[in-house]
Write a protein that holds these residues in place. Structure first.
Motif, mmCIF file in Angstrom:
data_model
loop_
_atom_site.group_PDB
_atom_site.id
_atom_site.type_symbol
_atom_site.label_atom_id
_atom_site.label_comp_id
_atom_site.label_asym_id
_atom_site.label_seq_id
_atom_site.Cartn_x
_atom_site.Cartn_y
_atom_site.Cartn_z
ATOM 1 N N GLN A 56 0.808 -1.216 0.000
ATOM 2 C CA GLN A 56 0.000 0.000 0.000
ATOM 3 C C GLN A 56 0.840 1.265 0.000
ATOM 4 O O GLN A 56 0.323 2.366 -0.178
ATOM 5 N N GLY A 57 2.165 1.116 0.221
ATOM 6 C CA GLY A 57 3.067 2.252 0.116
ATOM 7 C C GLY A 57 3.195 3.092 1.367
ATOM 8 O O GLY A 57 3.966 4.049 1.393
ATOM 9 N N GLN A 58 2.452 2.778 2.421
ATOM 10 C CA GLN A 58 2.549 3.513 3.671
ATOM 11 C C GLN A 58 3.595 2.858 4.567
ATOM 12 O O GLN A 58 3.993 1.725 4.344
ATOM 13 N N GLN A 59 4.028 3.607 5.591
ATOM 14 C CA GLN A 59 5.013 3.059 6.512
ATOM 15 C C GLN A 59 4.409 1.888 7.283
ATOM 16 O O GLN A 59 3.291 1.969 7.779
ATOM 17 N N ARG A 60 5.145 0.818 7.372
ATOM 18 C CA ARG A 60 4.705 -0.362 8.103
ATOM 19 C C ARG A 60 5.865 -0.906 8.934
ATOM 20 O O ARG A 60 7.035 -0.692 8.604
ATOM 21 N N ALA A 61 5.525 -1.612 9.989
ATOM 22 C CA ALA A 61 6.512 -2.329 10.791
ATOM 23 C C ALA A 61 6.174 -3.808 10.749
ATOM 24 O O ALA A 61 5.013 -4.194 10.878
ATOM 25 N N VAL A 62 7.181 -4.630 10.537
ATOM 26 C CA VAL A 62 7.018 -6.085 10.533
ATOM 27 C C VAL A 62 7.596 -6.624 11.839
ATOM 28 O O VAL A 62 8.741 -6.341 12.180
ATOM 29 N N LEU A 63 6.784 -7.379 12.562
ATOM 30 C CA LEU A 63 7.168 -7.894 13.866
ATOM 31 C C LEU A 63 7.283 -9.408 13.838
ATOM 32 O O LEU A 63 6.468 -10.091 13.204
ATOM 33 N N VAL A 64 8.286 -9.918 14.529
ATOM 34 C CA VAL A 64 8.385 -11.345 14.836
ATOM 35 C C VAL A 64 8.514 -11.450 16.343
ATOM 36 O O VAL A 64 9.365 -10.777 16.945
ATOM 37 N N LEU A 65 7.673 -12.241 16.959
ATOM 38 C CA LEU A 65 7.736 -12.360 18.419
ATOM 39 C C LEU A 65 7.705 -13.815 18.848
ATOM 40 O O LEU A 65 7.174 -14.680 18.161
ATOM 41 N N ASP A 66 8.294 -14.055 19.997
ATOM 42 C CA ASP A 66 8.500 -15.402 20.512
ATOM 43 C C ASP A 66 8.267 -15.381 22.010
ATOM 44 O O ASP A 66 8.581 -14.380 22.676
ATOM 45 N N LEU A 67 7.705 -16.442 22.545
ATOM 46 C CA LEU A 67 7.494 -16.540 23.988
ATOM 47 C C LEU A 67 8.775 -17.029 24.667
ATOM 48 O O LEU A 67 9.388 -17.996 24.220
ATOM 49 N N ASN A 68 9.157 -16.361 25.727
ATOM 50 C CA ASN A 68 10.346 -16.765 26.484
ATOM 51 C C ASN A 68 9.998 -17.885 27.462
ATOM 52 O O ASN A 68 8.938 -17.855 28.092
#
Length: 223
Positions: A56-68
């Motif tokens: 879409q051309g807008q600013q985005r953040a890609v997250l990867v998360l993990d449980l400790n």
């Protein structure tokens, strides 16, 4: 005229029946693409929607998360407790992503991913994103009730910002994964990758970060 009306009257129930059948079929297909434990999109479905979001051309953040320390939860309280933590984490992440015009998915095991919007100018965007991540971690780390007890939850989140076109989702996920791994080694929290450079910095085995289960390399940090 009467023959035409008669034919239409006969066709209407068939058309309505086919419409209901098509709707049910679409729902079944959609349900098959969702993780049954969390309700989030499975990896393939998530990546499909994440790429659309990035396009879409807008600013985005890609997250990867993990449980400790997730293995300790299973070992201490049993796999049903682990499932309760996974379910709660997925629901909380999904709600947060929806509020921030994003999408979330379960990649497998205790690993999740999401795409979120990023607002602000060059000077304020990092601060705004950090505030969002603190809000997310606050939600995810609320204790999960299970059989009369509260199970503590701790997460590590790595983030890569999309800032140039074309967006390479695989590279962004890889960079976010690296930063998740690093912050996990430090005990948890979040780590945002610098805006420059999308190339992998850690070793790769069979296309995965070295140390990941199944790479036959150094053992992963305790989950």
């Amino acid at each position: 005229m009467s023959q035409t009306l008669t034919a239409l009257s006969a066709a209407l129930p068939l058309a309505a029946g086919w419409s209901v059948h098509s709707l049910r079929l679409r729902r079944r297909i959609e349900d098959a693409r969702r993780d049954p434990l969390t309700g989030l999109w499975t990896r393939e479905a998530f990546e499909e929607r994440a790429r659309k979001s990035l396009s879409q051309g807008q600013q985005r953040a890609v997250l990867v998360l993990d449980l400790n320390w997730f293995k300790q939860i299973n070992d201490t309280y049993g796999h049903a407790a682990g499932d309760a933590v996974i379910s709660a984490t997925g629901q909380r992440l999904g709600g947060w992503a929806a509020e921030h015009h994003g999408v979330a998915g379960r990649l497998g095991g205790d690993e999740f991913a999401a795409v979120s919007d990023v607002s602000g100018t060059r000077d304020t965007v990092t601060g705004n994103l950090s505030a969002k991540l603190l809000e997310l971690i606050g939600r995810l780390e609320r204790p999960v009730p299970f059989e009369g007890r509260l199970i503590d939850v701790h997460v590590s989140v790595g983030v890569a910002r999309y800032w140039r076109r074309p967006a390479d989702l695989s590279a962004l996920l890889r960079l976010a994964d690296e930063h998740m791994y690093r912050i996990k080694q430090e005990g948890g929290g979040f780590s945002i990758a610098p805006r420059h450079g999308l190339g992998p910095e850690l070793g790769t085995v069979n296309g995965r970060r070295e140390g990941r289960p199944g790479t036959h390399s150094a053992p992963e940090v305790a989950a």
